[in-house]
Design a protein around this motif. Structure first.
Motif, PDB file in Angstrom:
ATOM      1  N   THR A 188       0.841  -1.188   0.000  1.00  0.00           N
ATOM      2  CA  THR A 188       0.000   0.000   0.000  1.00  0.00           C
ATOM      3  C   THR A 188       0.879   1.242   0.000  1.00  0.00           C
ATOM      4  OG1 THR A 188      -1.686  -1.154   1.269  1.00  0.00           O
ATOM      5  CG2 THR A 188      -1.808   1.259   1.233  1.00  0.00           C
ATOM      6  N   LYS A 189       0.541   2.185  -0.857  1.00  0.00           N
ATOM      7  CA  LYS A 189       1.321   3.414  -0.938  1.00  0.00           C
ATOM      8  C   LYS A 189       1.205   4.185   0.373  1.00  0.00           C
ATOM      9  CE  LYS A 189       1.519   5.625  -4.776  1.00  0.00           C
ATOM     10  NZ  LYS A 189       1.209   6.454  -5.966  1.00  0.00           N
ATOM     11  N   VAL A 190       2.346   4.612   0.910  1.00  0.00           N
ATOM     12  CA  VAL A 190       2.382   5.364   2.157  1.00  0.00           C
ATOM     13  C   VAL A 190       2.381   6.854   1.830  1.00  0.00           C
ATOM     14  CG1 VAL A 190       3.674   5.839   4.265  1.00  0.00           C
ATOM     15  CG2 VAL A 190       3.652   3.521   3.302  1.00  0.00           C
ATOM     16  N   LYS A 191       1.409   7.560   2.381  1.00  0.00           N
ATOM     17  CA  LYS A 191       1.332   8.988   2.121  1.00  0.00           C
ATOM     18  C   LYS A 191       2.388   9.740   2.921  1.00  0.00           C
ATOM     19  CE  LYS A 191      -3.598   9.309   1.005  1.00  0.00           C
ATOM     20  NZ  LYS A 191      -4.876  10.008   1.345  1.00  0.00           N
ATOM     21  N   ARG A 192       2.789  10.864   2.391  1.00  0.00           N
ATOM     22  CA  ARG A 192       3.750  11.714   3.087  1.00  0.00           C
ATOM     23  C   ARG A 192       2.989  12.595   4.061  1.00  0.00           C
ATOM     24  NH1 ARG A 192       7.805  16.167   0.338  1.00  0.00           N
ATOM     25  NH2 ARG A 192       9.079  16.568   2.191  1.00  0.00           N
ATOM     26  N   ALA A 193       3.324  12.512   5.350  1.00  0.00           N
ATOM     27  CA  ALA A 193       2.633  13.276   6.383  1.00  0.00           C
ATOM     28  C   ALA A 193       3.262  14.656   6.516  1.00  0.00           C
ATOM     29  CB  ALA A 193       2.692  12.534   7.718  1.00  0.00           C
ATOM     30  N   LEU A 194       2.435  15.694   6.372  1.00  0.00           N
ATOM     31  CA  LEU A 194       2.897  17.068   6.471  1.00  0.00           C
ATOM     32  C   LEU A 194       1.921  17.882   7.314  1.00  0.00           C
ATOM     33  CD1 LEU A 194       3.830  17.826   2.735  1.00  0.00           C
ATOM     34  CD2 LEU A 194       5.438  17.336   4.590  1.00  0.00           C
ATOM     35  N   GLY A 195       2.442  18.748   8.159  1.00  0.00           N
ATOM     36  CA  GLY A 195       1.590  19.730   8.809  1.00  0.00           C
ATOM     37  C   GLY A 195       1.055  20.677   7.753  1.00  0.00           C
ATOM     38  N   VAL A 196       0.003  21.404   8.076  1.00  0.00           N
ATOM     39  CA  VAL A 196      -0.636  22.232   7.057  1.00  0.00           C
ATOM     40  C   VAL A 196       0.305  23.314   6.532  1.00  0.00           C
ATOM     41  CG1 VAL A 196      -1.683  23.801   8.763  1.00  0.00           C
ATOM     42  CG2 VAL A 196      -2.684  23.582   6.491  1.00  0.00           C
ATOM     43  N   GLN A 197       1.132  23.912   7.385  1.00  0.00           N
ATOM     44  CA  GLN A 197       2.048  24.939   6.891  1.00  0.00           C
ATOM     45  C   GLN A 197       3.071  24.340   5.932  1.00  0.00           C
ATOM     46  OE1 GLN A 197       4.140  27.194   9.900  1.00  0.00           O
ATOM     47  NE2 GLN A 197       4.845  28.730   8.444  1.00  0.00           N
ATOM     48  N   ALA A 198       3.589  23.171   6.266  1.00  0.00           N
ATOM     49  CA  ALA A 198       4.539  22.500   5.372  1.00  0.00           C
ATOM     50  C   ALA A 198       3.864  22.090   4.075  1.00  0.00           C
ATOM     51  CB  ALA A 198       5.139  21.282   6.064  1.00  0.00           C
ATOM     52  N   ALA A 199       2.609  21.634   4.153  1.00  0.00           N
ATOM     53  CA  ALA A 199       1.878  21.241   2.952  1.00  0.00           C
ATOM     54  C   ALA A 199       1.646  22.440   2.038  1.00  0.00           C
ATOM     55  CB  ALA A 199       0.543  20.602   3.342  1.00  0.00           C
ATOM     56  N   TRP A 233       4.913  23.346   0.381  1.00  0.00           N
ATOM     57  CA  TRP A 233       5.202  22.402  -0.699  1.00  0.00           C
ATOM     58  C   TRP A 233       4.367  22.738  -1.938  1.00  0.00           C
ATOM     59  CZ3 TRP A 233       1.509  18.797  -2.565  1.00  0.00           C
ATOM     60  CH2 TRP A 233       1.981  18.007  -3.622  1.00  0.00           C
ATOM     61  N   ALA A 234       3.083  22.988  -1.741  1.00  0.00           N
ATOM     62  CA  ALA A 234       2.186  23.243  -2.871  1.00  0.00           C
ATOM     63  C   ALA A 234       2.546  24.529  -3.607  1.00  0.00           C
ATOM     64  CB  ALA A 234       0.736  23.297  -2.383  1.00  0.00           C
ATOM     65  N   PHE A 235       2.767  25.608  -2.858  1.00  0.00           N
ATOM     66  CA  PHE A 235       2.979  26.908  -3.486  1.00  0.00           C
ATOM     67  C   PHE A 235       4.451  27.217  -3.773  1.00  0.00           C
ATOM     68  CE2 PHE A 235      -1.187  27.530  -1.470  1.00  0.00           C
ATOM     69  CZ  PHE A 235      -1.907  28.003  -2.559  1.00  0.00           C
ATOM     70  N   ARG A 236       5.342  26.769  -2.905  1.00  0.00           N
ATOM     71  CA  ARG A 236       6.764  27.092  -3.072  1.00  0.00           C
ATOM     72  C   ARG A 236       7.466  26.107  -3.995  1.00  0.00           C
ATOM     73  NH1 ARG A 236      10.375  30.213  -0.163  1.00  0.00           N
ATOM     74  NH2 ARG A 236      12.517  29.477   0.021  1.00  0.00           N
ATOM     75  N   VAL A 237       7.168  24.825  -3.806  1.00  0.00           N
ATOM     76  CA  VAL A 237       7.842  23.790  -4.596  1.00  0.00           C
ATOM     77  C   VAL A 237       7.099  23.507  -5.901  1.00  0.00           C
ATOM     78  CG1 VAL A 237       8.634  21.396  -4.615  1.00  0.00           C
ATOM     79  CG2 VAL A 237       8.808  22.748  -2.517  1.00  0.00           C
ATOM     80  N   GLU A 238       5.799  23.269  -5.778  1.00  0.00           N
ATOM     81  CA  GLU A 238       5.015  22.896  -6.961  1.00  0.00           C
ATOM     82  C   GLU A 238       4.456  24.087  -7.737  1.00  0.00           C
ATOM     83  OE1 GLU A 238       4.376  19.870  -8.382  1.00  0.00           O
ATOM     84  OE2 GLU A 238       5.976  19.181  -7.038  1.00  0.00           O
ATOM     85  N   LYS A 239       4.624  25.293  -7.202  1.00  0.00           N
ATOM     86  CA  LYS A 239       4.197  26.522  -7.894  1.00  0.00           C
ATOM     87  C   LYS A 239       2.708  26.533  -8.212  1.00  0.00           C
ATOM     88  CE  LYS A 239       8.633  27.403  -8.115  1.00  0.00           C
ATOM     89  NZ  LYS A 239       9.273  28.274  -7.119  1.00  0.00           N
ATOM     90  N   ALA A 240       1.897  25.991  -7.329  1.00  0.00           N
ATOM     91  CA  ALA A 240       0.452  26.002  -7.538  1.00  0.00           C
ATOM     92  C   ALA A 240      -0.056  27.441  -7.506  1.00  0.00           C
ATOM     93  CB  ALA A 240      -0.246  25.170  -6.468  1.00  0.00           C
ATOM     94  N   ALA A 276      -1.227  32.114   0.562  1.00  0.00           N
ATOM     95  CA  ALA A 276      -0.450  31.595  -0.569  1.00  0.00           C
ATOM     96  C   ALA A 276       0.894  32.312  -0.690  1.00  0.00           C
ATOM     97  CB  ALA A 276      -1.248  31.738  -1.856  1.00  0.00           C
ATOM     98  N   GLU A 277       0.900  33.631  -0.528  1.00  0.00           N
ATOM     99  CA  GLU A 277       2.143  34.387  -0.675  1.00  0.00           C
ATOM    100  C   GLU A 277       3.148  34.037   0.417  1.00  0.00           C
ATOM    101  OE1 GLU A 277       0.948  38.459  -0.793  1.00  0.00           O
ATOM    102  OE2 GLU A 277       0.656  38.449  -2.981  1.00  0.00           O
ATOM    103  N   LEU A 278       2.672  33.903   1.642  1.00  0.00           N
ATOM    104  CA  LEU A 278       3.568  33.522   2.731  1.00  0.00           C
ATOM    105  C   LEU A 278       4.124  32.124   2.509  1.00  0.00           C
ATOM    106  CD1 LEU A 278       1.585  34.998   5.746  1.00  0.00           C
ATOM    107  CD2 LEU A 278       3.895  35.673   5.054  1.00  0.00           C
ATOM    108  N   ALA A 279       3.259  31.207   2.072  1.00  0.00           N
ATOM    109  CA  ALA A 279       3.716  29.840   1.802  1.00  0.00           C
ATOM    110  C   ALA A 279       4.733  29.834   0.664  1.00  0.00           C
ATOM    111  CB  ALA A 279       2.516  28.958   1.457  1.00  0.00           C
ATOM    112  N   ARG A 280       4.478  30.620  -0.363  1.00  0.00           N
ATOM    113  CA  ARG A 280       5.393  30.666  -1.508  1.00  0.00           C
ATOM    114  C   ARG A 280       6.758  31.204  -1.100  1.00  0.00           C
ATOM    115  NH1 ARG A 280       2.034  32.872  -4.724  1.00  0.00           N
ATOM    116  NH2 ARG A 280       1.312  30.934  -5.641  1.00  0.00           N
ATOM    117  N   ALA A 281       6.769  32.109  -0.134  1.00  0.00           N
ATOM    118  CA  ALA A 281       8.029  32.676   0.340  1.00  0.00           C
ATOM    119  C   ALA A 281       8.643  31.863   1.479  1.00  0.00           C
ATOM    120  CB  ALA A 281       7.805  34.115   0.808  1.00  0.00           C
ATOM    121  N   GLY A 282       7.895  30.867   1.986  1.00  0.00           N
ATOM    122  CA  GLY A 282       8.389  30.070   3.100  1.00  0.00           C
ATOM    123  C   GLY A 282       8.462  30.858   4.397  1.00  0.00           C
ATOM    124  N   LEU A 283       7.503  31.781   4.582  1.00  0.00           N
ATOM    125  CA  LEU A 283       7.539  32.670   5.734  1.00  0.00           C
ATOM    126  C   LEU A 283       6.345  32.475   6.657  1.00  0.00           C
ATOM    127  CD1 LEU A 283       8.573  36.012   3.983  1.00  0.00           C
ATOM    128  CD2 LEU A 283      10.063  34.469   5.280  1.00  0.00           C
TER     129      LEU A 283
END
Length: 219
Positions: A13-24, A27-34, A106-113
């Protein structure tokens, strides 16, 4: 940085990556550029968990349970889970700040702040204005009145000087900054709850972890 290849398997079974909401979010906005550019359905309101999750669910159903990202990344793929997270943020209800708060999150997440809540700042009473000369920095004074004084047998009129002062930063600035942090944290809690209840992320598991409550409170 790619999210692919970082997921393990347990018992087939595929194991999901556990992330707190700020880290998630980061990841979405800073890494994946959503991006926050999903259309708004006419028959869905911005209350409850917002239109974002419901809209993504409908789209997944319509597309055979797959959302294709990448429309915003010019030849690069945006992970489907990142698109879902962005959609959840885009559905921020008015009671939590609506689209303004969504953009801020979104802006704070994108900046990692994290919002600046002015850590360690204490209001200080300082002169409103200062001037510097060869003798150093001195407070600027102003005339606030006159007085008559008897000196050496003569009455003289002298000016009464005062130094206008203020508080810097003003206590209200600190209060406002910390209120902004609390509003941001409430918005993150809303996104977290929506993603946890929705259960539509495939490779990410949003945990209950949250940024600190009132980090300026040391006791």
């Amino acid at each position: 940085m790619s999210f692919q290849g970082k997921l393990g398997r347990r018992g087939g079974t595929k194991v999901k990556r556990a992330l707190g909401v700020q880290a998630a979010l980061e990841w979405a906005f800073r890494v994946e550029k959503a991006q926050l550019e999903l259309p708004v359905p006419n028959d869905v309101t911005e209350e409850g968990f917002g239109f974002g999750l419901e809209y993504v669910l409908m789209q997944r159903a319509a597309l055979g349970c797959k959302v294709d990202g990448g429309q915003h990344k010019m030849g690069s793929y945006t992970h489907a889970d990142a698109e879902v997270i962005a959609a959840a943020v885009a559905g921020m209800p008015d009671s939590l700040g609506g689209i303004r708060m969504a953009i801020r999150v979104a802006e704070l997440a994108r900046a990692g702040l994290t919002p600046d809540w002015m850590p360690g700042v204490v209001p200080r009473c300082v002169p409103v204005e200062t001037r510097q000369n060869q003798h150093g920095i001195r407070a600027v004074t102003e005339v606030v009145g006159t007085e008559r004084l008897l000196t050496r047998g003569k009455w003289r009129t002298v000016e009464v000087l005062a130094c206008p002062v203020t508080w810097r930063p003003h206590p209200e600035q600190i209060t406002s900054a910390r209120r902004g942090y609390e509003d941001w944290r409430q918005a993150l809690a809303w996104v977290r709850d929506g993603l946890m209840v929705g259960g539509i992320l495939r490779e990410v598991e949003v945990t209950a972890a949250m940024p600190k409550v009132r980090p300026w409170k040391t006791t």
